[in-house]
Design a protein around this motif. Structure first.
Motif, PDB file in Angstrom:
ATOM      1  N   GLU A   1      -5.012  18.573  21.271  1.00 10.70           N
ATOM      2  CA  GLU A   1      -4.281  19.592  21.710  1.00 10.70           C
ATOM      3  C   GLU A   1      -4.336  20.746  20.664  1.00 10.70           C
ATOM      4  OE1 GLU A   1      -0.369  17.925  22.650  1.00 10.70           O
ATOM      5  OE2 GLU A   1      -1.026  17.441  24.736  1.00 10.70           O
ATOM      6  N   THR A   2      -4.104  21.861  21.148  1.00  9.62           N
ATOM      7  CA  THR A   2      -3.911  22.976  20.238  1.00  9.62           C
ATOM      8  C   THR A   2      -2.446  23.054  19.982  1.00  9.62           C
ATOM      9  OG1 THR A   2      -3.082  24.757  21.960  1.00  9.62           O
ATOM     10  CG2 THR A   2      -5.671  24.473  21.364  1.00  9.62           C
TER      11      THR A   2
ATOM     12  N   ALA B   1       4.150  21.071  25.391  1.00 10.52           N
ATOM     13  CA  ALA B   1       4.468  19.456  25.852  1.00 10.52           C
ATOM     14  C   ALA B   1       5.606  19.046  25.452  1.00 10.52           C
ATOM     15  CB  ALA B   1       3.358  18.641  25.336  1.00 10.52           C
ATOM     16  N   ILE B   2       6.058  19.126  24.156  1.00  7.20           N
ATOM     17  CA  ILE B   2       7.331  18.746  23.190  1.00  7.20           C
ATOM     18  C   ILE B   2       8.506  19.351  24.045  1.00  7.20           C
ATOM     19  CG2 ILE B   2       8.620  18.675  21.344  1.00  7.20           C
ATOM     20  CD1 ILE B   2       5.931  18.099  19.863  1.00  7.20           C
TER      21      ILE B   2
ATOM     22  N   PRO C   1      -2.620  16.561  14.802  1.00  9.50           N
ATOM     23  CA  PRO C   1      -3.060  16.235  16.277  1.00  9.50           C
ATOM     24  C   PRO C   1      -2.012  15.035  16.822  1.00  9.50           C
ATOM     25  CG  PRO C   1      -4.957  15.483  15.059  1.00  9.50           C
ATOM     26  CD  PRO C   1      -3.756  16.178  14.129  1.00  9.50           C
ATOM     27  N   GLU C   2      -1.614  14.252  15.994  1.00  9.50           N
ATOM     28  CA  GLU C   2      -0.773  13.376  16.703  1.00  9.50           C
ATOM     29  C   GLU C   2       0.703  13.116  15.973  1.00  9.50           C
ATOM     30  OE1 GLU C   2      -2.266  11.042  18.748  1.00  9.50           O
ATOM     31  OE2 GLU C   2      -4.032  12.337  18.531  1.00  9.50           O
TER      32      GLU C   2
ATOM     33  N   ASN D   1      -0.479   6.887  23.315  1.00  9.41           N
ATOM     34  CA  ASN D   1      -0.913   6.688  24.745  1.00  9.41           C
ATOM     35  C   ASN D   1      -0.839   7.924  25.614  1.00  9.41           C
ATOM     36  OD1 ASN D   1      -1.125   3.731  23.992  1.00  9.41           O
ATOM     37  ND2 ASN D   1       1.003   3.514  24.214  1.00  9.41           N
ATOM     38  N   GLY D   2      -1.209   8.916  25.097  1.00  6.88           N
ATOM     39  CA  GLY D   2      -1.438  10.173  25.735  1.00  6.88           C
ATOM     40  C   GLY D   2      -0.227  10.908  26.013  1.00  6.88           C
ATOM     41  N   GLU D   3       0.880  10.582  25.349  1.00  2.00           N
ATOM     42  CA  GLU D   3       2.149  11.220  25.698  1.00  2.00           C
ATOM     43  C   GLU D   3       2.875  11.353  24.190  1.00  2.00           C
ATOM     44  OE1 GLU D   3       4.047   9.145  28.847  1.00  2.00           O
ATOM     45  OE2 GLU D   3       4.810   7.534  27.831  1.00  2.00           O
ATOM     46  N   TRP D   4       3.749  12.321  24.213  1.00  2.00           N
ATOM     47  CA  TRP D   4       4.624  12.573  23.081  1.00  2.00           C
ATOM     48  C   TRP D   4       5.859  11.918  23.235  1.00  2.00           C
ATOM     49  CZ3 TRP D   4       2.988  14.827  18.769  1.00  2.00           C
ATOM     50  CH2 TRP D   4       1.888  15.583  18.806  1.00  2.00           C
ATOM     51  N   VAL D   5       6.183  11.160  22.252  1.00  4.11           N
ATOM     52  CA  VAL D   5       7.519  10.300  22.077  1.00  4.11           C
ATOM     53  C   VAL D   5       8.214  10.609  21.074  1.00  4.11           C
ATOM     54  CG1 VAL D   5       6.904   8.674  23.896  1.00  4.11           C
ATOM     55  CG2 VAL D   5       6.304   8.250  21.537  1.00  4.11           C
ATOM     56  N   ILE D   6       9.582  10.416  20.860  1.00  2.00           N
ATOM     57  CA  ILE D   6      10.429  10.665  19.789  1.00  2.00           C
ATOM     58  C   ILE D   6      10.406   9.168  19.131  1.00  2.00           C
ATOM     59  CG2 ILE D   6      12.663  10.827  19.006  1.00  2.00           C
ATOM     60  CD1 ILE D   6      13.348  12.746  21.528  1.00  2.00           C
TER      61      ILE D   6
END
Length: 150
Positions: free
Chosen positions: A26-27, A34-35, A108-109, A139-144
């Motif tokens: 992702e840029t 996303a966040i 990126p992560e 796993n393809g999604e942003w998480v806290i």
């Protein structure tokens, strides 16, 4: 003959290791969007009185850490339990608003967010404070993965 063989070997290796179908990182702008969307989804869930959906934004792991006025809490389930204990109903939860958001991609992560939170709770008194969230792209999604709220 050896230079041609070497060139063909390198080309074959490159073809095997690079895939045109592979997803690019992702840029920074996509990460921020996303966040920001994750936080908007959490806010909407909180404001409906839906703590379980609010918690979907957190890493469902025993390694999740929440740092608050009562100290450290490790794990997704203990964090959910604390939210339910401290905010037992929709009136206690009030209406959540985040402000002064600063979303910073750290690669990126990983990313972090600094901001303010405010709970409007008529009859119970408003609550407010600041927070620092650490997020990972898993796993393809942003998480806290870490939340320090005060």
């Amino acid at each position: 003959m050896k230079p041609i063989l070497l060139t063909l070997s390198v080309a074959a290796l490159a073809a095997c290791t690079s895939s045109p179908a592979a997803k690019t990182a992702e840029t920074p702008a996509e990460t921020r969007r996303a966040i920001t969307q994750l936080l908007a989804t959490q806010t909407a869930a909180w404001n409906r009185g839906d703590v379980a959906t609010f918690m979907q934004g957190y890493w469902r792991s025993d390694s999740l850490v929440f740092i608050g006025k009562s100290g450290l809490t490790y794990g997704w389930q203990p964090t959910l339990d604390n939210y339910r204990r401290n905010y037992p109903n929709a009136a206690a939860m009030g209406q959540l608003r985040f402000s002064d958001l600063r979303v910073t991609p750290d690669g990126p992560e990983a990313a972090h967010v600094v901001g303010r939170w405010h709970l409007t709770r008529p009859g119970l008194g408003d609550l407010q404070g600041q927070y620092l969230l650490v997020l990972r792209h898993l796993n393809g999604e942003w998480v806290i993965v870490a939340d320090h709220s005060s």
